[in-house]
Design a protein around this motif. Structure first.
Motif, mmCIF file in Angstrom:
data_model
loop_
_atom_site.group_PDB
_atom_site.id
_atom_site.type_symbol
_atom_site.label_atom_id
_atom_site.label_comp_id
_atom_site.label_asym_id
_atom_site.label_seq_id
_atom_site.Cartn_x
_atom_site.Cartn_y
_atom_site.Cartn_z
ATOM 1 N N LEU A 246 6.041 6.856 15.932
ATOM 2 C CA LEU A 246 7.309 5.613 15.375
ATOM 3 C C LEU A 246 7.909 6.346 14.088
ATOM 4 O O LEU A 246 7.341 7.006 13.382
ATOM 5 N N ASP A 247 9.172 5.708 14.056
ATOM 6 C CA ASP A 247 9.997 6.245 12.911
ATOM 7 C C ASP A 247 9.210 5.822 11.634
ATOM 8 O O ASP A 247 9.462 6.491 10.639
ATOM 9 N N VAL A 248 8.562 4.845 11.678
ATOM 10 C CA VAL A 248 7.702 4.375 10.341
ATOM 11 C C VAL A 248 6.414 4.148 10.868
ATOM 12 O O VAL A 248 5.913 3.043 11.298
ATOM 13 N N PRO A 249 5.450 5.211 10.959
ATOM 14 C CA PRO A 249 4.039 5.026 11.571
ATOM 15 C C PRO A 249 3.056 4.304 10.778
ATOM 16 O O PRO A 249 3.342 3.954 9.608
ATOM 17 N N PRO A 250 2.162 3.752 11.177
ATOM 18 C CA PRO A 250 1.311 2.911 10.786
ATOM 19 C C PRO A 250 0.325 3.573 9.755
ATOM 20 O O PRO A 250 0.184 4.805 9.685
ATOM 21 N N THR A 251 0.183 2.977 8.582
ATOM 22 C CA THR A 251 -0.943 3.574 7.480
ATOM 23 C C THR A 251 -2.303 3.141 7.904
ATOM 24 O O THR A 251 -3.230 3.806 7.194
ATOM 25 N N ALA A 252 -2.431 2.205 8.789
ATOM 26 C CA ALA A 252 -3.775 1.453 9.111
ATOM 27 C C ALA A 252 -3.754 1.398 10.539
ATOM 28 O O ALA A 252 -2.545 0.697 10.920
ATOM 29 N N ILE A 253 -4.960 1.517 11.294
ATOM 30 C CA ILE A 253 -4.876 1.082 12.639
ATOM 31 C C ILE A 253 -6.220 0.274 12.949
ATOM 32 O O ILE A 253 -7.383 0.692 12.324
ATOM 33 N N CYS A 254 -6.119 -0.865 13.194
ATOM 34 C CA CYS A 254 -7.133 -1.828 13.584
ATOM 35 C C CYS A 254 -7.400 -1.551 15.128
ATOM 36 O O CYS A 254 -6.422 -1.491 15.953
ATOM 37 N N ARG A 346 -3.873 2.091 -1.082
ATOM 38 C CA ARG A 346 -2.628 2.323 -1.042
ATOM 39 C C ARG A 346 -1.860 1.819 -2.340
ATOM 40 O O ARG A 346 -2.013 0.942 -2.702
ATOM 41 N N ILE A 347 -1.238 2.949 -3.104
ATOM 42 C CA ILE A 347 -0.618 2.369 -4.501
ATOM 43 C C ILE A 347 0.697 2.345 -4.319
ATOM 44 O O ILE A 347 1.483 3.128 -3.733
ATOM 45 N N PRO A 348 1.449 1.117 -4.852
ATOM 46 C CA PRO A 348 0.828 0.133 -5.519
ATOM 47 C C PRO A 348 0.359 -0.826 -4.593
ATOM 48 O O PRO A 348 0.697 -1.350 -3.486
ATOM 49 N N PRO A 349 -1.076 -1.503 -4.617
ATOM 50 C CA PRO A 349 -1.490 -2.509 -4.035
ATOM 51 C C PRO A 349 -0.553 -3.861 -4.021
ATOM 52 O O PRO A 349 -0.129 -4.140 -4.861
ATOM 53 N N VAL A 350 -0.943 -4.672 -2.973
ATOM 54 C CA VAL A 350 -0.268 -5.850 -2.848
ATOM 55 C C VAL A 350 -0.394 -6.793 -4.007
ATOM 56 O O VAL A 350 0.617 -7.416 -4.683
ATOM 57 N N ALA A 351 -1.678 -6.847 -4.428
ATOM 58 C CA ALA A 351 -1.922 -7.637 -5.892
ATOM 59 C C ALA A 351 -0.987 -7.211 -6.989
ATOM 60 O O ALA A 351 -0.459 -7.981 -7.775
ATOM 61 N N GLU A 352 -0.813 -5.664 -7.309
ATOM 62 C CA GLU A 352 -0.044 -5.401 -8.161
ATOM 63 C C GLU A 352 1.333 -5.597 -7.994
ATOM 64 O O GLU A 352 2.187 -6.177 -8.872
#
Length: 361
Positions: A246-254, A346-352
């Motif tokens: 994919l043009d923007v591949p996944p960073t995580a696979i479930c 992954r930086i920055p995390p969602v919380a930040e």
């Protein structure tokens, strides 16, 4: 074989007195009780369950129909034992009761189920539990009112009392945690679309994305169940390859289960893609032979099979104690998430990111 009258004659009391001692349903003087119990031991008298059943209208026996024995995989097979674990949960719940489990195996033949139900009815069991090997809809013969039925890991259209895994919440919980670690492109390799669990878990996956404000991308979701593909690893490889292209591949696979996650590990490593530094991987089932031995150990959501068995048994035990069985909507049982090293932050995390947004004027 000694009878109740042999015991009564040995002690010099009536048969009714011996019956009271055996059943504990009336007062008997301590000295007389001790003498009766001694005679029972000496003569080897065994009370008749059939006679007790005729008197109380209760057999103290619960019938369990399962395929756990015939479905158990070979030791080399990379698969869990869902119905066996459910059966163990049922056994655990009945351990401290005065009831006995009578277990009948289908032999892997669904057409045997009506026969087994009728057999249990002839034995006048107090109730029945049917155990399925995966989350599914079933059609079973209607039990008599006297013999209530509880379904474990399955449900029917009649609203029979049932206990199911909470697949939707389980997948949502897992994806929410992955999002919290900073992932925004999360792929999902699902089980067969024909399975009940698949629709529920895809819904849970989308729930987590919606809650985080992440748009659903259908290109990130693919059915890749090895069983549904006839075990064709090339088709599975192709499904993973399309995600990575994919043009923007996944960073995580479930993955729909831990066995699929194992295959993803193999494919990623064959392409020199590091786990979890470049791509994180998560499974489902917590099949420990896979999850704990992979390197890195696999993050996964547990399917609560033992808890399903315990819950189903407790429902039936409570009903036999006088409570009404919950009919209609099945009871849902959640599993625990096992967070291991296969998912990177992954930086920055969602919380930040959320904190930064809140601080902007």
């Amino acid at each position: 074989m000694a009878t109740i009258y042999d015991v009564a004659k040995r002690v010099g009391v009536s048969g009714k007195t011996v019956s009271r001692v055996v059943n504990g349903d009336a007062y008997v003087a301590p000295a007389t009780r001790e003498a009766v119990e001694k005679a029972i031991a000496e003569l080897g008298y065994v009370p008749s369950n059939a006679a007790r059943a005729m008197r109380t209208n209760r057999s103290q026996v619960v019938g369990v129909i399962t395929g756990a024995i015939s479905h158990s995989p070979e030791p080399t097979e990379q698969s869990g034992l869902p119905d066996l674990y459910i059966l163990q949960g049922i056994q655990k719940a009945f351990t401290h009761s005065d009831m006995t489990l009578m277990i009948a195996d289908t032999g892997g033949l669904p057409e045997r189920i009506p026969h087994l139900v009728r057999t249990f009815q002839r034995h006048r069991v107090d109730g029945m539990i049917y155990v399925a090997d995966y989350h599914q809809k079933v059609t079973l013969p209607d039990p008599s009112r006297r013999q209530p039925l509880v379904l474990a890991n399955c449900y029917d259209d009649q609203g029979t009392s049932a206990v199911l895994p909470d697949d939707r919440r389980g997948q949502r919980t897992l994806v929410e945690r992955i999002i919290a670690e900073g992932h925004r492109r999360i792929a999902y390799l699902t089980l067969s679309p024909l399975l009940e669990a698949t629709g529920l878990r895809v819904a849970g996956y989308r729930d987590a994305l919606d809650a985080a404000g992440i748009a659903y991308d259908p290109d990130l979701v693919a059915a890749a169940d090895l069983d549904a593909l006839g075990g064709d690893r090339q088709l599975f490889w192709d499904a993973v390859d399309r995600l990575l292209q994919l043009d923007v591949p996944p960073t995580a696979i479930c993955c729909g289960n831990d066995r699929m996650a194992l295959r993803v590990y193999d494919i990623l490593r064959s392409r020199d893609i590091s786990i979890p530094e470049e791509v994180s991987v998560a499974g489902y089932d917590n099949y420990r032979i896979i999850a704990e031995t992979l390197s890195p150990p696999l993050t996964t959501m547990e399917l609560p099979y033992t808890a399903i068995g315990i819950r189903a048994a407790e429902m039936l035990i409570s009903h036999l104690g006088g409570e009404a069985l919950p009919l209609g909507t099945p009871a849902l049982v959640g599993g625990s998430m096992h967070w291991r090293a296969s998912v990177a932050t992954r930086i920055p995390p969602v919380a930040e990111l959320s904190i930064v947004r809140e601080r902007k004027p």
